[in-house]
Design an enzyme around this catalytic site. Structure first.
Site, PDB file in Angstrom:
ATOM      1  N   ASP A  34      -5.877  -7.540   4.267  1.00 29.56           N
ATOM      2  CA  ASP A  34      -7.051  -6.929   3.645  1.00 29.56           C
ATOM      3  C   ASP A  34      -7.928  -8.013   3.036  1.00 29.56           C
ATOM      4  O   ASP A  34      -9.142  -8.064   3.248  1.00 29.56           O
ATOM      5  CB  ASP A  34      -6.591  -5.931   2.573  1.00 29.56           C
ATOM      6  CG  ASP A  34      -7.768  -5.289   1.861  1.00 29.56           C
ATOM      7  OD1 ASP A  34      -8.725  -4.903   2.555  1.00 29.56           O
ATOM      8  OD2 ASP A  34      -7.729  -5.178   0.627  1.00 29.56           O
ATOM      9  N   TYR A  57       0.815  -1.214   0.000  1.00 33.50           N
ATOM     10  CA  TYR A  57       0.000   0.000   0.000  1.00 33.50           C
ATOM     11  C   TYR A  57       0.851   1.267   0.000  1.00 33.50           C
ATOM     12  O   TYR A  57       0.415   2.304  -0.479  1.00 33.50           O
ATOM     13  CB  TYR A  57      -0.907   0.030   1.241  1.00 33.50           C
ATOM     14  CG  TYR A  57      -2.165  -0.784   1.117  1.00 33.50           C
ATOM     15  CD1 TYR A  57      -2.111  -2.135   0.802  1.00 33.50           C
ATOM     16  CD2 TYR A  57      -3.402  -0.204   1.327  1.00 33.50           C
ATOM     17  CE1 TYR A  57      -3.260  -2.884   0.713  1.00 33.50           C
ATOM     18  CE2 TYR A  57      -4.568  -0.945   1.240  1.00 33.50           C
ATOM     19  CZ  TYR A  57      -4.494  -2.281   0.935  1.00 33.50           C
ATOM     20  OH  TYR A  57      -5.639  -3.021   0.842  1.00 33.50           O
ATOM     21  N   ASP A  74      -2.056 -18.530   0.591  1.00 36.66           N
ATOM     22  CA  ASP A  74      -3.056 -19.248  -0.217  1.00 36.66           C
ATOM     23  C   ASP A  74      -3.678 -20.382   0.588  1.00 36.66           C
ATOM     24  O   ASP A  74      -4.896 -20.584   0.584  1.00 36.66           O
ATOM     25  CB  ASP A  74      -2.451 -19.737  -1.547  1.00 36.66           C
ATOM     26  CG  ASP A  74      -1.113 -20.447  -1.389  1.00 36.66           C
ATOM     27  OD1 ASP A  74      -0.556 -20.453  -0.278  1.00 36.66           O
ATOM     28  OD2 ASP A  74      -0.617 -21.001  -2.392  1.00 36.66           O
ATOM     29  N   LYS A  83       4.032 -15.463   2.307  1.00 33.90           N
ATOM     30  CA  LYS A  83       4.189 -16.201   1.049  1.00 33.90           C
ATOM     31  C   LYS A  83       5.689 -16.425   0.880  1.00 33.90           C
ATOM     32  O   LYS A  83       6.325 -15.997  -0.092  1.00 33.90           O
ATOM     33  CB  LYS A  83       3.579 -15.379  -0.098  1.00 33.90           C
ATOM     34  CG  LYS A  83       3.551 -16.070  -1.444  1.00 33.90           C
ATOM     35  CD  LYS A  83       2.508 -17.166  -1.566  1.00 33.90           C
ATOM     36  CE  LYS A  83       2.629 -17.856  -2.907  1.00 33.90           C
ATOM     37  NZ  LYS A  83       1.759 -19.062  -3.019  1.00 33.90           N
ATOM     38  N   ASP A 136     -11.807  -9.837   4.540  1.00 34.50           N
ATOM     39  CA  ASP A 136     -13.094  -9.878   3.829  1.00 34.50           C
ATOM     40  C   ASP A 136     -13.575 -11.324   3.740  1.00 34.50           C
ATOM     41  O   ASP A 136     -14.761 -11.617   3.884  1.00 34.50           O
ATOM     42  CB  ASP A 136     -12.966  -9.290   2.410  1.00 34.50           C
ATOM     43  CG  ASP A 136     -13.381  -7.828   2.358  1.00 34.50           C
ATOM     44  OD1 ASP A 136     -13.201  -7.126   3.371  1.00 34.50           O
ATOM     45  OD2 ASP A 136     -13.893  -7.375   1.306  1.00 34.50           O
TER      46      ASP A 136
HETATM   47  C1  IPM Z   1     -10.235  -1.932   4.309  1.00 30.74           C
HETATM   48  C2  IPM Z   1     -10.511  -1.354   2.938  1.00 30.74           C
HETATM   49  C3  IPM Z   1      -9.433  -0.348   2.605  1.00 30.74           C
HETATM   50  C4  IPM Z   1      -8.117  -1.099   2.607  1.00 30.74           C
HETATM   51  C5  IPM Z   1      -9.646   0.396   1.287  1.00 30.74           C
HETATM   52  C6  IPM Z   1     -10.965   1.111   1.250  1.00 30.74           C
HETATM   53  C7  IPM Z   1      -8.525   1.348   1.001  1.00 30.74           C
HETATM   54  O1  IPM Z   1     -10.625  -2.346   1.992  1.00 30.74           O
HETATM   55  O2  IPM Z   1     -10.175  -1.163   5.279  1.00 30.74           O
HETATM   56  O3  IPM Z   1     -10.097  -3.147   4.406  1.00 30.74           O
HETATM   57  O4  IPM Z   1      -7.769  -1.760   1.622  1.00 30.74           O
HETATM   58  O5  IPM Z   1      -7.411  -1.029   3.619  1.00 30.74           O
HETATM   59 MG    MG Z   2     -10.618  -4.302   2.815  1.00 25.70          MG
END
Ligand code: IPM
Ligand code: MG
Length: 364
Positions: free
Chosen positions: A247, A141, A223, A191, A251
């Site tokens: 990240d 990032y 993975d 990784k 999710d």
């Molecule tokens: C999160 C989001 C952010 C990230 C985005 C919106 C920049 O996906 O907080 O997980 O990737 O950190």
């Molecule tokens: Mg995210």
């Protein structure tokens, strides 16, 4: 206690959910005789519209001066032009970096009452209780060089995955400290079979592990970890990993909880200062409809009370009130119900239970 709380509601459903969370904080303050001073600031797309930048100086200064920051969400189709020079997400990344919040803590403990919402079989979700510690201010990032250039061979883009040992050490140490208070098991995700940065990550994780002989350390390739989150989720206790892996994995982990809408997060640095936000995004498709789930933001308030203000009892009360509301079938539309509550009704249901939650639980 007196505390300054900076609110950055952001875009999309951000303002709707932050409003409910603020009312919860006000209710907590009233119950316990605290004084919370709120201030509201622009961040993300709304800041681009008003000031031409995703993180205005005024917002940063106010967030630095506050004891804690509560953030909604940033972004939306309006600002999604890939050619745009400024993007809402830059505001989020800039504030994390500027406040030195290198550790993103994402707890995943599905509510039994929501188990049926997960696409996974109930036995895969039962007993899941882990925390992902995501490194937040390094890696792909932020690494440089970063950008796009025209070359004789074509247009080229570069992002750089870079970590220095101290950045790894401090986040892995945090994971071990947390594990000591939990089931004493750290999974370090990398990784290392391909990436040099991951081989350094693993080396440092092993070194840090020696400082914590009471905590078991395992390494998993990212993975394989992605697969095991689905097949063996109850085995995890504390997962620690670099920015982008974290990240993606968080999710994925949200699927275990049934809805992205119920998961909170805390971004922490060296001191008590922190930034708290739900893990969901700005959900532009439902923005302004009053149907967003405020639970992820309200649970982020519980983390704020616990980590930045040291108010453990108050944090537990908020968590208990959310739990009770969900158990009693108080659900927003994302939680699959015939009679969904609106965002404000859900907030109200939680606030009503704030006063009675703990008493109720004792009678269960
Ligand atoms: C999160 C989001 C952010 C990230 C985005 C919106 C920049 O996906 O907080 O997980 O990737 O950190
Ligand atoms: Mg995210």
């Amino acid at each position: 206690m007196n505390a300054k709380i900076a609110l950055t509601p952001g875009d999309g459903i951000g303002p709707e959910v932050v409003n409910e969370a603020r009312l919860v904080l006000e209710a907590v303050a009233q119950r316990h005789g605290h004084k919370f001073n709120f201030s509201e600031h622009l961040l993300g797309g709304c800041a681009i519209d008003a000031k031409g930048t995703a993180m205005p100086d005024e917002t940063l200064a106010a967030c630095q001066a506050a004891d804690a920051v509560l953030l909604g969400a940033v972004g939306g189709p309006k600002w999604d032009d890939p050619q745009a020079a400024v993007r809402p997400e830059q505001g989020l990344l800039a504030i994390r970096k500027a406040l030195g919040l290198y550790a993103n803590v994402r707890p995943v403990r599905p509510y039994p009452s929501l188990a049926k919402l997960s696409p996974l079989k109930p036995e895969r979700v039962a007993g899941v209780d882990f925390v992902v510690i995501r490194e937040l201010t390094g890696g792909l990032y932020f690494g440089t060089p970063k950008g796009r250039t025209m070359t004789p061979e074509g247009e080229r883009a570069v992002d750089t995955l870079i970590y220095t040992d101290w950045e790894i050490r401090r986040i892995v140490r945090l994971a071990f400290q947390l594990a000591q208070k939990r089931r004493k098991f750290v999974t370090s995700v990398d990784k290392a079979n391909v990436l040099e940065s991951s081989r350094l990550w693993r080396k440092v994780a092993i070194e840090v592990g020696r400082e914590f002989p009471d905590v078991k350390l395992e390494h998993q390739l990212v993975d394989s970890c992605a697969m095991r989150l689905i097949t063996h989720a109850p085995q995890f206790d504390v997962i620690v990993t670099e920015n982008m892996f974290g990240d993606i994995l968080t999710d994925e982990a949200a699927v275990l909880a049934g809805s992205l809408g119920v998961l909170p997060s805390a971004s922490l640095g060296a001191g008590k200062h922190g930034l708290y936000e739900p893990i969901h995004g700005s959900a532009p498709d439902i923005a302004g409809k009053g149907i967003a789930n405020p639970v992820g933001t309200i649970l982020s308030v519980a983390l704020l009370l616990r980590h930045s203000l040291g108010l453990e009892t108050e944090a537990v009360e908020v968590e208990a009130a959310v739990n009770l509301a969900l158990e009693e079938g108080k659900h927003t539309a994302d939680l699959g119900t015939k009679t969904p509550l609106s965002t404000t009704q859900m907030g109200e249901a939680i606030r009503e239970r704030l006063a009675h939650g703990i008493i109720h639980r004792q009678h269960d």
